[in-house]
Motif scaffolding. Structure first.
Motif, PDB file in Angstrom:
ATOM      1  N   LEU A 199       0.802  -1.225   0.000  1.00 51.30           N
ATOM      2  CA  LEU A 199       0.000   0.000   0.000  1.00 51.30           C
ATOM      3  C   LEU A 199       0.837   1.279   0.000  1.00 51.30           C
ATOM      4  N   GLY A 200       2.135   1.139   0.148  1.00 52.69           N
ATOM      5  CA  GLY A 200       2.997   2.304   0.042  1.00 52.69           C
ATOM      6  C   GLY A 200       2.955   3.246   1.226  1.00 52.69           C
ATOM      7  N   LYS A 201       2.498   2.777   2.378  1.00 52.03           N
ATOM      8  CA  LYS A 201       2.460   3.614   3.574  1.00 52.03           C
ATOM      9  C   LYS A 201       2.626   2.737   4.803  1.00 52.03           C
ATOM     10  N   SER A 202       2.941   3.365   5.921  1.00 51.62           N
ATOM     11  CA  SER A 202       3.188   2.617   7.150  1.00 51.62           C
ATOM     12  C   SER A 202       1.883   2.165   7.787  1.00 51.62           C
ATOM     13  N   LEU A 203       1.932   0.998   8.410  1.00 52.99           N
ATOM     14  CA  LEU A 203       0.780   0.432   9.094  1.00 52.99           C
ATOM     15  C   LEU A 203       0.731   0.919  10.537  1.00 52.99           C
ATOM     16  N   ASN A 204      -0.381   1.533  10.915  1.00 53.12           N
ATOM     17  CA  ASN A 204      -0.569   2.023  12.280  1.00 53.12           C
ATOM     18  C   ASN A 204      -1.342   0.977  13.077  1.00 53.12           C
ATOM     19  N   LEU A 205      -0.624   0.219  13.904  1.00 54.06           N
ATOM     20  CA  LEU A 205      -1.268  -0.794  14.744  1.00 54.06           C
ATOM     21  C   LEU A 205      -1.582  -0.264  16.137  1.00 54.06           C
ATOM     22  N   SER A 206      -0.986   0.860  16.519  1.00 49.20           N
ATOM     23  CA  SER A 206      -1.256   1.443  17.830  1.00 49.20           C
ATOM     24  C   SER A 206      -2.623   2.105  17.866  1.00 49.20           C
ATOM     25  N   HIS A 207      -2.975   2.774  16.765  1.00 53.66           N
ATOM     26  CA  HIS A 207      -4.282   3.432  16.678  1.00 53.66           C
ATOM     27  C   HIS A 207      -4.841   3.234  15.275  1.00 53.66           C
ATOM     28  N   PRO A 208      -5.213   2.007  14.930  1.00 49.73           N
ATOM     29  CA  PRO A 208      -5.722   1.740  13.580  1.00 49.73           C
ATOM     30  C   PRO A 208      -7.040   2.461  13.330  1.00 49.73           C
ATOM     31  N   VAL A 209      -7.151   3.088  12.171  1.00 48.50           N
ATOM     32  CA  VAL A 209      -8.367   3.841  11.854  1.00 48.50           C
ATOM     33  C   VAL A 209      -8.980   3.424  10.527  1.00 48.50           C
ATOM     34  N   THR A 210      -8.168   2.975   9.558  1.00 52.50           N
ATOM     35  CA  THR A 210      -8.721   2.574   8.271  1.00 52.50           C
ATOM     36  C   THR A 210      -9.167   1.115   8.335  1.00 52.50           C
ATOM     37  N   ASN A 219      -8.258  -1.325   6.296  1.00 50.54           N
ATOM     38  CA  ASN A 219      -7.101  -2.203   6.136  1.00 50.54           C
ATOM     39  C   ASN A 219      -6.271  -2.286   7.411  1.00 50.54           C
ATOM     40  N   GLU A 220      -6.113  -1.174   8.112  1.00 55.85           N
ATOM     41  CA  GLU A 220      -5.373  -1.201   9.374  1.00 55.85           C
ATOM     42  C   GLU A 220      -6.091  -2.062  10.406  1.00 55.85           C
ATOM     43  N   LYS A 221      -7.400  -1.937  10.480  1.00 55.18           N
ATOM     44  CA  LYS A 221      -8.152  -2.707  11.473  1.00 55.18           C
ATOM     45  C   LYS A 221      -8.184  -4.196  11.122  1.00 55.18           C
ATOM     46  N   ILE A 222      -8.242  -4.522   9.830  1.00 59.68           N
ATOM     47  CA  ILE A 222      -8.179  -5.923   9.432  1.00 59.68           C
ATOM     48  C   ILE A 222      -6.835  -6.520   9.841  1.00 59.68           C
ATOM     49  N   ASN A 223      -5.765  -5.757   9.675  1.00 57.59           N
ATOM     50  CA  ASN A 223      -4.457  -6.260  10.079  1.00 57.59           C
ATOM     51  C   ASN A 223      -4.332  -6.358  11.591  1.00 57.59           C
ATOM     52  N   TRP A 224      -4.925  -5.421  12.315  1.00 55.85           N
ATOM     53  CA  TRP A 224      -4.907  -5.527  13.775  1.00 55.85           C
ATOM     54  C   TRP A 224      -5.640  -6.793  14.218  1.00 55.85           C
ATOM     55  N   LEU A 225      -6.796  -7.040  13.611  1.00 60.22           N
ATOM     56  CA  LEU A 225      -7.554  -8.249  13.939  1.00 60.22           C
ATOM     57  C   LEU A 225      -6.767  -9.504  13.550  1.00 60.22           C
ATOM     58  N   LYS A 226      -6.079  -9.449  12.419  1.00 66.46           N
ATOM     59  CA  LYS A 226      -5.263 -10.573  11.964  1.00 66.46           C
ATOM     60  C   LYS A 226      -4.230 -10.968  13.017  1.00 66.46           C
ATOM     61  N   GLY A 261     -21.131 -20.064   0.691  1.00 66.01           N
ATOM     62  CA  GLY A 261     -19.841 -20.290   0.062  1.00 66.01           C
ATOM     63  C   GLY A 261     -18.728 -20.488   1.076  1.00 66.01           C
ATOM     64  N   GLU A 262     -18.333 -19.409   1.761  1.00 63.85           N
ATOM     65  CA  GLU A 262     -17.276 -19.495   2.757  1.00 63.85           C
ATOM     66  C   GLU A 262     -17.285 -18.250   3.628  1.00 63.85           C
ATOM     67  N   LEU A 263     -16.487 -18.286   4.697  1.00 63.08           N
ATOM     68  CA  LEU A 263     -16.287 -17.132   5.568  1.00 63.08           C
ATOM     69  C   LEU A 263     -14.840 -16.659   5.420  1.00 63.08           C
ATOM     70  N   THR A 264     -14.671 -15.345   5.377  1.00 57.08           N
ATOM     71  CA  THR A 264     -13.347 -14.749   5.284  1.00 57.08           C
ATOM     72  C   THR A 264     -13.210 -13.692   6.373  1.00 57.08           C
ATOM     73  N   PHE A 265     -12.118 -13.767   7.132  1.00 60.57           N
ATOM     74  CA  PHE A 265     -11.943 -12.866   8.271  1.00 60.57           C
ATOM     75  C   PHE A 265     -10.929 -11.758   8.020  1.00 60.57           C
ATOM     76  N   ASN A 266     -10.129 -11.886   6.979  1.00 59.06           N
ATOM     77  CA  ASN A 266      -9.128 -10.860   6.659  1.00 59.06           C
ATOM     78  C   ASN A 266      -9.175 -10.593   5.164  1.00 59.06           C
ATOM     79  N   SER A 267     -10.215  -9.932   4.704  1.00 63.72           N
ATOM     80  CA  SER A 267     -10.393  -9.706   3.267  1.00 63.72           C
ATOM     81  C   SER A 267      -9.169  -9.028   2.662  1.00 63.72           C
ATOM     82  N   GLU A 268      -8.723  -9.587   1.534  1.00 61.33           N
ATOM     83  CA  GLU A 268      -7.525  -9.112   0.836  1.00 61.33           C
ATOM     84  C   GLU A 268      -6.310  -9.112   1.757  1.00 61.33           C
ATOM     85  N   SER A 269      -6.401  -9.861   2.853  1.00 62.01           N
ATOM     86  CA  SER A 269      -5.354  -9.939   3.879  1.00 62.01           C
ATOM     87  C   SER A 269      -5.008  -8.569   4.456  1.00 62.01           C
ATOM     88  N   GLY A 270      -5.945  -7.608   4.296  1.00 63.00           N
ATOM     89  CA  GLY A 270      -5.711  -6.270   4.827  1.00 63.00           C
ATOM     90  C   GLY A 270      -4.811  -5.425   3.961  1.00 63.00           C
TER      91      GLY A 270
END
Length: 305
Positions: free
Chosen positions: A44-55, A57-64, A270-279
């Motif tokens: 995505l060309g930017k840093s991942l904020n795991l301390s205060h995820p707001v987007t 994609n950030e929240k999917i990665n935090w959940l991951k 069909g199926e369940l997905t918990f990290n769409s596009e892997s965040g």
């Protein structure tokens, strides 16, 4: 500075060596959090904020990185999830199961029915083989492909924990087809905190992949998510029923994508997905990543950073 880093990382011998060593070792040596941060930056060309995820994609990665409830392993397993779905909404929504096995040699002419089937592995993303005519298959090649798939631990590649402890198996199901003999479109319902927020429809996936997003009123959301938009899709006649079923399933999860097919008016899970596009799914415009992120409430009480 950004351009200098890009040139070093992508245009120099030393930069290429670093990239090679990273991809060679990241599966088993690098900590999950570090791999996720590096891949997020690369994709995505930017840093991942795991301390205060707001987007989103950030929240999917935090959940991951933080969801470790065994129910996620059960529901990511394409065989075990059938029992979960049956208990939540009823077995009538399941695609008919032919059989399952751990042994690729069991996928042979005499074991398959005289109807089109789909053969898939239960423990990873992909691993799907469509058989329309069982007499027109190279079974040696198919068995070899399945054997390779069974050795994959998808968690090592994706860092999606729910795949880590799934026992690899092969699942054979009836192939769903519409009246023209085509594989029906699937509707991917994204649920936040138990409620439907938007539906994803993928078009021409095997030719010129396109994707549309629709809000809960089935109005086209004016954004792209990885792929270009396609022609508008009419709201399914049983959309309200799909929404109700998806929210019943989603009641156990913070975020989940619930996939359904519709064949001759009947709904199939069909199926369940918990990290769409892997965040790592890029939105255009990027503001929709933040827009959807604000709608998803993740539990921050156990956040480690």
């Amino acid at each position: 500075m950004k351009n200098l880093f890009y040139k070093f990382y992508h245009k120099t011998l030393f930069g290429n060596l670093i990239r090679f060593l990273y991809h060679l070792t990241k599966d088993r040596i690098w900590p999950d959090k570090l791999v996720v941060k590096v891949d997020y930056k690369r994709r995505l060309g930017k840093s991942l904020n795991l301390s205060h995820p707001v987007t989103l994609n950030e929240k999917i990665n935090w959940l991951k990185l933080n969801n470790r409830n065994p129910i996620y392993t059960i529901c990511a397993d394409k065989l075990e999830v059938r029992n979960y779905i049956s208990s939540k909404i009823g077995e009538e929504y399941l695609v008919p199961l032919i059989f399952s096995t751990k042994d690729p040699s069991e996928i042979k002419l005499e074991r398959l029915p005289d109807i089109p089937v789909v053969v898939k592995t239960n423990h990873d993303s992909g691993g799907v083989f469509i058989i329309r005519d069982k007499n027109d298959i190279d079974y040696t090649k198919l068995q070899e492909s399945l054997q390779r798939r069974l050795k994959i631990n998808y968690y090592l590649k994706s860092k999606e924990w729910q795949y880590k402890n799934i026992e690899p198996k092969i699942v054979v199901e009836k192939l769903l087809m519409d009246s023209s003999g085509n594989i029906p479109e699937d509707y991917k319902l994204h649920c936040f905190n138990g409620k439907l927020v938007f539906t994803q429809v993928d078009l021409e996936r095997h030719k010129n992949h396109k994707r549309n997003l629709y809000d809960i009123e089935w109005k086209r959301i004016p954004c792209r998510w990885i792929y270009e938009n396609g022609d508008d899709i009419p709201k399914p006649l049983n959309y309200a029923k799909m929404k109700d079923l998806a929210e019943k399933i989603a009641s156990d999860f913070t975020y989940v994508r619930v996939d359904f097919y519709i064949v001759s008016g009947s709904i199939f899970f069909g199926e369940l997905t918990f990290n769409s596009e892997s965040g790592y799914g890029k939105f255009i415009p990027d503001s929709y990543d933040l827009y959807f992120g604000k709608l998803l409430n993740i539990d921050m009480t156990s956040k480690k950073g």
